[in-house]
Design an enzyme around this catalytic site. Sequence first.
Site, PDB file in Angstrom:
ATOM      1  N   LYS A  50     -28.861  22.173  32.382  1.00 37.91           N
ATOM      2  CA  LYS A  50     -30.025  21.412  31.915  1.00 37.91           C
ATOM      3  C   LYS A  50     -29.652  19.948  31.699  1.00 37.91           C
ATOM      4  O   LYS A  50     -30.358  19.044  32.146  1.00 37.91           O
ATOM      5  CB  LYS A  50     -30.540  22.002  30.600  1.00 37.91           C
ATOM      6  CG  LYS A  50     -31.540  21.100  29.888  1.00 37.91           C
ATOM      7  CD  LYS A  50     -32.055  21.699  28.602  1.00 37.91           C
ATOM      8  CE  LYS A  50     -31.206  21.407  27.387  1.00 37.91           C
ATOM      9  NZ  LYS A  50     -31.393  20.065  26.804  1.00 37.91           N
ATOM     10  N   ASN A  51     -28.545  19.725  31.012  1.00 34.25           N
ATOM     11  CA  ASN A  51     -28.193  18.346  30.651  1.00 34.25           C
ATOM     12  C   ASN A  51     -27.702  17.522  31.834  1.00 34.25           C
ATOM     13  O   ASN A  51     -27.610  16.302  31.747  1.00 34.25           O
ATOM     14  CB  ASN A  51     -27.143  18.339  29.531  1.00 34.25           C
ATOM     15  CG  ASN A  51     -27.750  18.705  28.189  1.00 34.25           C
ATOM     16  OD1 ASN A  51     -28.964  18.842  28.066  1.00 34.25           O
ATOM     17  ND2 ASN A  51     -26.909  18.874  27.181  1.00 34.25           N
TER      18      ASN A  51
ATOM     19  N   CYS B  78     -35.537  14.062  15.335  1.00 34.94           N
ATOM     20  CA  CYS B  78     -35.672  15.427  15.794  1.00 34.94           C
ATOM     21  C   CYS B  78     -34.952  16.322  14.813  1.00 34.94           C
ATOM     22  O   CYS B  78     -34.328  15.853  13.884  1.00 34.94           O
ATOM     23  CB  CYS B  78     -35.128  15.588  17.206  1.00 34.94           C
ATOM     24  SG  CYS B  78     -33.358  15.622  17.254  1.00 34.94           S
TER      25      CYS B  78
ATOM     26  N   ASP C 299     -22.792  21.470  21.067  1.00 36.91           N
ATOM     27  CA  ASP C 299     -23.785  22.426  21.576  1.00 36.91           C
ATOM     28  C   ASP C 299     -23.275  23.869  21.592  1.00 36.91           C
ATOM     29  O   ASP C 299     -24.027  24.782  21.928  1.00 36.91           O
ATOM     30  CB  ASP C 299     -24.234  22.021  22.995  1.00 36.91           C
ATOM     31  CG  ASP C 299     -25.173  20.823  22.978  1.00 36.91           C
ATOM     32  OD1 ASP C 299     -25.600  20.413  21.884  1.00 36.91           O
ATOM     33  OD2 ASP C 299     -25.467  20.289  24.069  1.00 36.91           O
TER      34      ASP C 299
ATOM     35  N   ARG D 171     -36.188  26.275  25.945  1.00 36.93           N
ATOM     36  CA  ARG D 171     -35.963  24.895  26.383  1.00 36.93           C
ATOM     37  C   ARG D 171     -34.610  24.749  27.070  1.00 36.93           C
ATOM     38  O   ARG D 171     -34.418  23.833  27.857  1.00 36.93           O
ATOM     39  CB  ARG D 171     -36.017  23.940  25.186  1.00 36.93           C
ATOM     40  CG  ARG D 171     -37.433  23.665  24.693  1.00 36.93           C
ATOM     41  CD  ARG D 171     -37.424  22.526  23.693  1.00 36.93           C
ATOM     42  NE  ARG D 171     -36.523  21.484  24.153  1.00 36.93           N
ATOM     43  CZ  ARG D 171     -35.631  20.859  23.398  1.00 36.93           C
ATOM     44  NH1 ARG D 171     -35.508  21.128  22.138  1.00 36.93           N
ATOM     45  NH2 ARG D 171     -34.852  19.928  23.911  1.00 36.93           N
TER      46      ARG D 171
HETATM   47  C1  UD1 Z   1     -26.588  14.850  24.640  1.00 37.96           C
HETATM   48  C2  UD1 Z   1     -27.029  16.230  25.041  1.00 37.96           C
HETATM   49  C3  UD1 Z   1     -27.047  17.149  23.825  1.00 37.96           C
HETATM   50  C4  UD1 Z   1     -25.710  17.119  23.111  1.00 37.96           C
HETATM   51  C5  UD1 Z   1     -25.271  15.684  22.827  1.00 37.96           C
HETATM   52  C6  UD1 Z   1     -23.876  15.588  22.256  1.00 37.96           C
HETATM   53  C7  UD1 Z   1     -28.506  15.746  26.917  1.00 37.96           C
HETATM   54  C8  UD1 Z   1     -29.901  15.734  27.455  1.00 37.96           C
HETATM   55  N1  UD1 Z   1     -28.370  16.129  25.634  1.00 37.96           N
HETATM   56  O1  UD1 Z   1     -27.564  14.347  23.724  1.00 37.96           O
HETATM   57  O2  UD1 Z   1     -27.343  18.476  24.271  1.00 37.96           O
HETATM   58  O3  UD1 Z   1     -25.797  17.811  21.895  1.00 37.96           O
HETATM   59  O4  UD1 Z   1     -25.309  14.908  24.029  1.00 37.96           O
HETATM   60  O5  UD1 Z   1     -22.967  16.169  23.111  1.00 37.96           O
HETATM   61  O6  UD1 Z   1     -27.559  15.470  27.625  1.00 37.96           O
HETATM   62  N2  UD1 Z   1     -26.190   7.847  18.798  1.00 37.96           N
HETATM   63  C9  UD1 Z   1     -26.416   6.636  18.209  1.00 37.96           C
HETATM   64  N3  UD1 Z   1     -27.025   5.654  18.940  1.00 37.96           N
HETATM   65  C10 UD1 Z   1     -27.406   5.838  20.237  1.00 37.96           C
HETATM   66  C11 UD1 Z   1     -27.164   7.094  20.823  1.00 37.96           C
HETATM   67  C12 UD1 Z   1     -26.562   8.072  20.083  1.00 37.96           C
HETATM   68  O7  UD1 Z   1     -26.086   6.417  17.043  1.00 37.96           O
HETATM   69  O8  UD1 Z   1     -27.954   4.912  20.845  1.00 37.96           O
HETATM   70  C13 UD1 Z   1     -25.522   8.928  18.029  1.00 37.96           C
HETATM   71  C14 UD1 Z   1     -26.373  10.171  17.860  1.00 37.96           C
HETATM   72  O9  UD1 Z   1     -27.242  10.066  16.760  1.00 37.96           O
HETATM   73  C15 UD1 Z   1     -25.325  11.234  17.677  1.00 37.96           C
HETATM   74  C16 UD1 Z   1     -24.184  10.767  18.582  1.00 37.96           C
HETATM   75  O10 UD1 Z   1     -24.414   9.369  18.771  1.00 37.96           O
HETATM   76  O11 UD1 Z   1     -24.874  11.288  16.360  1.00 37.96           O
HETATM   77  C17 UD1 Z   1     -24.084  11.446  19.923  1.00 37.96           C
HETATM   78  O12 UD1 Z   1     -25.358  11.445  20.528  1.00 37.96           O
HETATM   79  P1  UD1 Z   1     -25.566  11.408  22.110  1.00 37.96           P
HETATM   80  O13 UD1 Z   1     -24.283  11.656  22.805  1.00 37.96           O
HETATM   81  O14 UD1 Z   1     -26.336  10.199  22.457  1.00 37.96           O
HETATM   82  O15 UD1 Z   1     -26.501  12.673  22.291  1.00 37.96           O
HETATM   83  P2  UD1 Z   1     -27.620  12.796  23.385  1.00 37.96           P
HETATM   84  O16 UD1 Z   1     -27.184  12.027  24.585  1.00 37.96           O
HETATM   85  O17 UD1 Z   1     -28.935  12.541  22.795  1.00 37.96           O
END
Ligand code: UD1
Length: 420
Positions: free
Chosen positions: A22-23, A120, A308, A400
């Site tokens: 999915k990711n 979320c 995850d 999902r």
């Molecule tokens: C992706 C995965 C999700 C997984 C996560 C961590 C997808 C669609 N989803 O989510 O399943 O749990 O990686 O492996 O690929 N953060 C910030 N600022 C930003 C972006 C992130 O502070 O601009 C923080 C987030 O709040 C979190 C951490 O960084 O604490 C990691 O988040 P991130 O790697 O961005 O997760 P996603 O990409 O949303």
Amino acid sequence: MDQIHVEGGVRLEGEVQVSGSKNATLPLMAAALLGEGPTLLRNVPDLADVTTLLQLLRTMGADAERVPGAERHVLRIHAGPDVVPEAPYDLVRRMRASVLVLGPLLARFGRARVSLPGGCAIGARPIDQHLKGFRALGAAISLEGGYVEARADRLRGATVRFDKVTVTGTENVLMAAVLAEGTTVLENAAREPEVEDLARALTAMGARIQGAGSDLITVEGVTRLHGVEHTVIADRIESGTLLVAAAITGGDVLVKGAVAAHLDAVVGKLREAGCTVVATPDGLRCKGPPQLHPVDVQTTEHPGFPTDMQAQLMALLSVADGTSVMSENIFENRFMHVAELRRMGADIRVEGHTAVVKGVHTLSGAPVMATDLRASASLILAGLRASGVTRVARVYHLDRGYEGLERKLQTLGARATRVK
Ligand code: UD1
């Protein structure tokens, strides 16, 4: 609303095929917006999140559909020059990964207007690092009425150092950089296999990328990209979940298609817990021990133990013969499954971002409810081990991220059924 009922106590045995990731699929669908010709994605999982993103792409005026006759596992996406680069709140709020269209739209159409995803269930999850990257590439960014508006006639290559490792942030800025003028360097980039898969597809579309899979990615911008035919990698989280299903039932299961190189940390912890895990030419085979051992785990960015998989491993450790300490370092607020596991008899105490899991001899089936995707999976796993029947409500969370998990478990002998 559907429920899944699990009658525990069956030792799982046999072979099961893992679905596409999915990711990996979601960024690849967004990347299709960059190509001037059609893109064909194979091995796409049939999930609600994929449907949501298809709908978003169509809303913007792209052709985006599941190819008929391919069991919903092949997508064809083509974005012509008349795409309207706007993603409305209504769709973005259903799935925060919708924000992945921002980079490709900005790079190809010079403009993007995308609703902010909001919070979320598993924490605040801001997108400041995505925006920092776009700004560094020369985009003008404004926030108005809940929308991010980004503009740039042509992005310019730059060095972007992420303050925090972010998976979708790395993917989003990478997709913007491929059409920027000159060289972009992404420092402290995410190293997840899904980033690598995206880079592989972008390269086949004509992009010039080096270093994906490491924390330093270099991109030489090009002026245009074409479409691509690409096969999505296997889902490492679904693979890991199925390995835990074998482990928690003391079973013996071959997860076909699982990629060992993507699962080092998970396999390492399963072995520490006493499981026998071997890589075969077809995938990964896991044999659960008569008695599981406790294990300490810290979630970190790849190649560390994935957040995850934290909830699923916790279900496993809740029946180990001792105390495990699990720390969640990626997301705040990601222990919602604890209260439900406790209702099944687990002995778990949460202190800040750490859960202390004292193994119990037996779990007992109960009606439970999950509030996020991986939490639902953990409750189903606990149900496989529990005495009696576990009724897991709100399975739309599960749907999902897992394609027919209960059907896959059934093929291994589990008594798991979906109740409408
Ligand atoms: C992706 C995965 C999700 C997984 C996560 C961590 C997808 C669609 N989803 O989510 O399943 O749990 O990686 O492996 O690929 N953060 C910030 N600022 C930003 C972006 C992130 O502070 O601009 C923080 C987030 O709040 C979190 C951490 O960084 O604490 C990691 O988040 P991130 O790697 O961005 O997760 P996603 O990409 O949303």
